[in-house]
Motif scaffolding. Sequence first.
Motif, PDB file in Angstrom:
ATOM      1  N   ALA A 230     -13.812   8.134  33.662  1.00 51.81           N
ATOM      2  CA  ALA A 230     -13.205   8.709  34.844  1.00 51.81           C
ATOM      3  C   ALA A 230     -12.192   7.721  35.130  1.00 51.81           C
ATOM      4  N   CYS A 232      -8.131   7.909  36.879  1.00 49.38           N
ATOM      5  CA  CYS A 232      -7.011   9.027  37.919  1.00 49.38           C
ATOM      6  C   CYS A 232      -5.960   8.245  37.779  1.00 49.38           C
ATOM      7  N   ASN A 236       1.212  13.206  36.890  1.00 51.08           N
ATOM      8  CA  ASN A 236       1.124  13.670  35.383  1.00 51.08           C
ATOM      9  C   ASN A 236       2.073  12.235  34.989  1.00 51.08           C
ATOM     10  N   LEU A 253      -1.693  13.051  30.448  1.00 47.73           N
ATOM     11  CA  LEU A 253      -2.530  13.067  31.165  1.00 47.73           C
ATOM     12  C   LEU A 253      -2.636  14.368  32.639  1.00 47.73           C
ATOM     13  N   GLU A 254      -2.725  14.572  33.269  1.00 45.04           N
ATOM     14  CA  GLU A 254      -2.474  15.613  34.490  1.00 45.04           C
ATOM     15  C   GLU A 254      -2.427  15.013  35.814  1.00 45.04           C
ATOM     16  N   THR A 257      -8.110  12.673  38.866  1.00 44.50           N
ATOM     17  CA  THR A 257      -9.264  12.533  37.991  1.00 44.50           C
ATOM     18  C   THR A 257      -9.628  12.821  36.745  1.00 44.50           C
ATOM     19  N   ARG A 258      -9.630  11.887  35.505  1.00 42.71           N
ATOM     20  CA  ARG A 258      -9.595  12.565  34.588  1.00 42.71           C
ATOM     21  C   ARG A 258     -11.239  11.580  33.556  1.00 42.71           C
ATOM     22  N   LYS A 259     -11.500  12.611  32.720  1.00 44.86           N
ATOM     23  CA  LYS A 259     -12.600  11.158  32.050  1.00 44.86           C
ATOM     24  C   LYS A 259     -11.719  11.189  30.688  1.00 44.86           C
ATOM     25  N   VAL A 260     -11.516  10.242  29.866  1.00 46.72           N
ATOM     26  CA  VAL A 260     -11.076   9.305  28.589  1.00 46.72           C
ATOM     27  C   VAL A 260     -11.663   8.955  27.888  1.00 46.72           C
ATOM     28  N   GLN A 264      -8.150   8.509  23.259  1.00 48.32           N
ATOM     29  CA  GLN A 264      -7.316   8.126  25.094  1.00 48.32           C
ATOM     30  C   GLN A 264      -7.468   7.202  26.045  1.00 48.32           C
ATOM     31  N   TRP A 268      -4.906   4.259  27.629  1.00 52.02           N
ATOM     32  CA  TRP A 268      -5.278   4.145  29.150  1.00 52.02           C
ATOM     33  C   TRP A 268      -5.064   3.319  29.600  1.00 52.02           C
TER      34      TRP A 268
END
Length: 568
Positions: A230, A232, A236, A253-254, A257-260, A264, A268
Motif C-alpha cells: 500500500a 499513498c 493523481n 495512480l489516482e 491509498t492504493r496497493k501497488v 507498478q 513507484w
Amino acid sequence: MTQSTVRAPRARGEGPGNGPGDGAGNGSGDGGDGGDGPRGNGRRGTRGHRVLRWSASTLAVLILGTSGAGYLYYEHLNGNLDRGRRDNGDTKPLRAEANAAGQTPLNILLIGSDSRDSDENVKLGGSRDTRGNPPLGDVQMLIHLAADRRSASVVSIPRDTRVDIPECTDPESGDTYPATNDIINTSLARGGAGCTLATWQNLTGVYIDHWMTIDFAGVVRMADAIGGVAVCVEQNVWDRPLPGVPGGSGLKLEAGTRKVRGEQALQWLRTRHAWGSDPLRARAQHMYLNSMLRTLKDQNVFTDPGRLMGLAEAATKSLTVSEEIGTVKDLYDLGGRLRTVPTDRVTMTTLPTVPDPQDANHLVAKDGEAERIWRMLRDDVPFDDTAEDRTDAKPEADAETDAETEGEDDAAAGGDAEPETGAGPADSAAADAEIGVLVRNGTRSATDAPVRGRAGTVARALVGRGFARAATDTSAAVAEERTVVSYPSAELAADARRVAKSLGIAPSSVERSTEVSGVTVVVGADWREGTTYPEQAAPEAGELPADTDAIKGSDTGQCMDVYAPYRW
C-alpha cells in the motif's frame, strides 16, 4: 547478474535475479509462532520455536512435510541464489566493539541495480541502447540493526551524491579500477557490490557486514510474492515524458491509498520527476519499505506452506547476496533478527545534502550533519528517542534464538578470515619516541578549501608531546570529513591508539587501512584549528539533523505530494 557475482552451485538457470534485501530477511522471517510447547512445560512455546529453527530438515517440515523432499527443495532454493564477494575495494573500518552483553550491531547494505542484462530487465527499465552496460546502483540504503536488536536505523544516499570511491578490483574479470571522485551510483560499475560496500565504509567509518542487491525484475517478483504494498499520493500522479523533460517511470495512480504490485511497484520505486527530486524519491522508497514491513509482519507465513514457498522462491530468485550469507539458512536467520524489531523502532532517513559546487545536477554530503549520522551509526545510537526501558519484554523464543545463533551471526558477519574488532590486539604500544607517525592534511571538503599548514601544526604538536618521529606528509591535501588515525597491520594498532589518545581522538576513529605504510594521522575537515582534537558531544538517541526526512516504520499517515506538472 552484476560484475561482482558468481553463480551459486547447482544453479537452475533462472533469470538474472539481483534482489532487494528489503524482501528477503523480512519476508521469510515473519511468522514466529511454531506451535505450542510440550504439555506441562512452563516455558511458553519453547519446543515449538525450536522446531522452527531453519535447517534442511525443518524446511521439509514447514514446506513439504517430508525430510527428503524438504532437503531437495532447500537445495533448489540455494541454487536460486547468486553470490558475490563482500568487499573488493580499498577500505578501512573495523568491526564495532561488543556492548556489555557481548552483542554487536549488524549493518546491511541494500542496493537497487539498474542492470539491463536480460530481456526482462530491458523491458521493465527501457533504454534498450544501454543493454549490457555495467549496472549503476541507483538505490542505496544502509540498514543498521542495533546491537540489542531493539531498533533499526536506515540511511539512504541519493544516487547523484558525489563521494570518494576507492580503488576496486572486479573479482570476476580481475580488472582494477583506480580511486576516483564521482557520484555514488557509479561505484557498482567499478567492481560490483563489493566496491559499493567499500565506498560506504570509507564514507561512513561503519563496518558493513553484508550486502544485498536487486534488479528491476527482482522488485516485480518480490512485490507480487508479497501480494502488493500500500502506498499513498495526495493528488493523481502520472510520471510521464513532458516537453523538454524526457523519461519517466510510467507510474499512474489516482489520489489516495492504493496497493501497488508487479511492474507498478517498480514504477513507484523508480519515480523521481513526479516527486520533484532524488531525495524525495528516497522518501517514497522509505514509505514503500515501511508499508512492506508492516504487511509482512501481518502475514503469518509459517501457517501457510504455500505462501512460504512462494516467498522463499521469489526471494531466492530475486536476491544477489554477499557470499557469507549465501544460503537460505543464513538469510532466514538474518530475517529473524530483523523481525524482532518493532515497526515503531524502525527509522528511515536520507543523508542531508547540498548542491554540488562542481555540478549543479549533483549533490554532496552536508558538512557536520552527515558526520553526526555516521557517528550515531558507529556508536550504535538509535535514530529514534523511544525509551529503552520498554515494558513489552522480548518474546522468550526470540531471545533464545538470538542467544543460540549469536555465534553463527558473528561467524557469518564479515567474510574475513580473521576479522578484527575495534579493540585491536592486546599487545602494548611502543615508547612514544619510537613510534613513527605521518600527519596528512585532509581538511579539504566538498565545499571548503584545505587549511594550509594543518599537517605541520599537528606534527609539531606530536613532537612536543614526545613523539619525536612525527613528520608531515608532503603529498597533496586529501579530503576527509572526519579525523582518523590509520595503521597498516595489527602489530601497529596499539601504537595508533596511543597516538590517537595523545591528540584526544576517539578510539572509534582508529582504523586499519591498506592505504598507509605506518601510523598516519589524517587531519579531517572537522579539525581545522588547534592542536588537540575538539571534544565531540556524544550523540543522544533521536538527535538526528533536522533535514534527514525521518520516517518511522509505524507511521501509516505518510502520503506523497505530486509535483504539479505530473498531476492529471
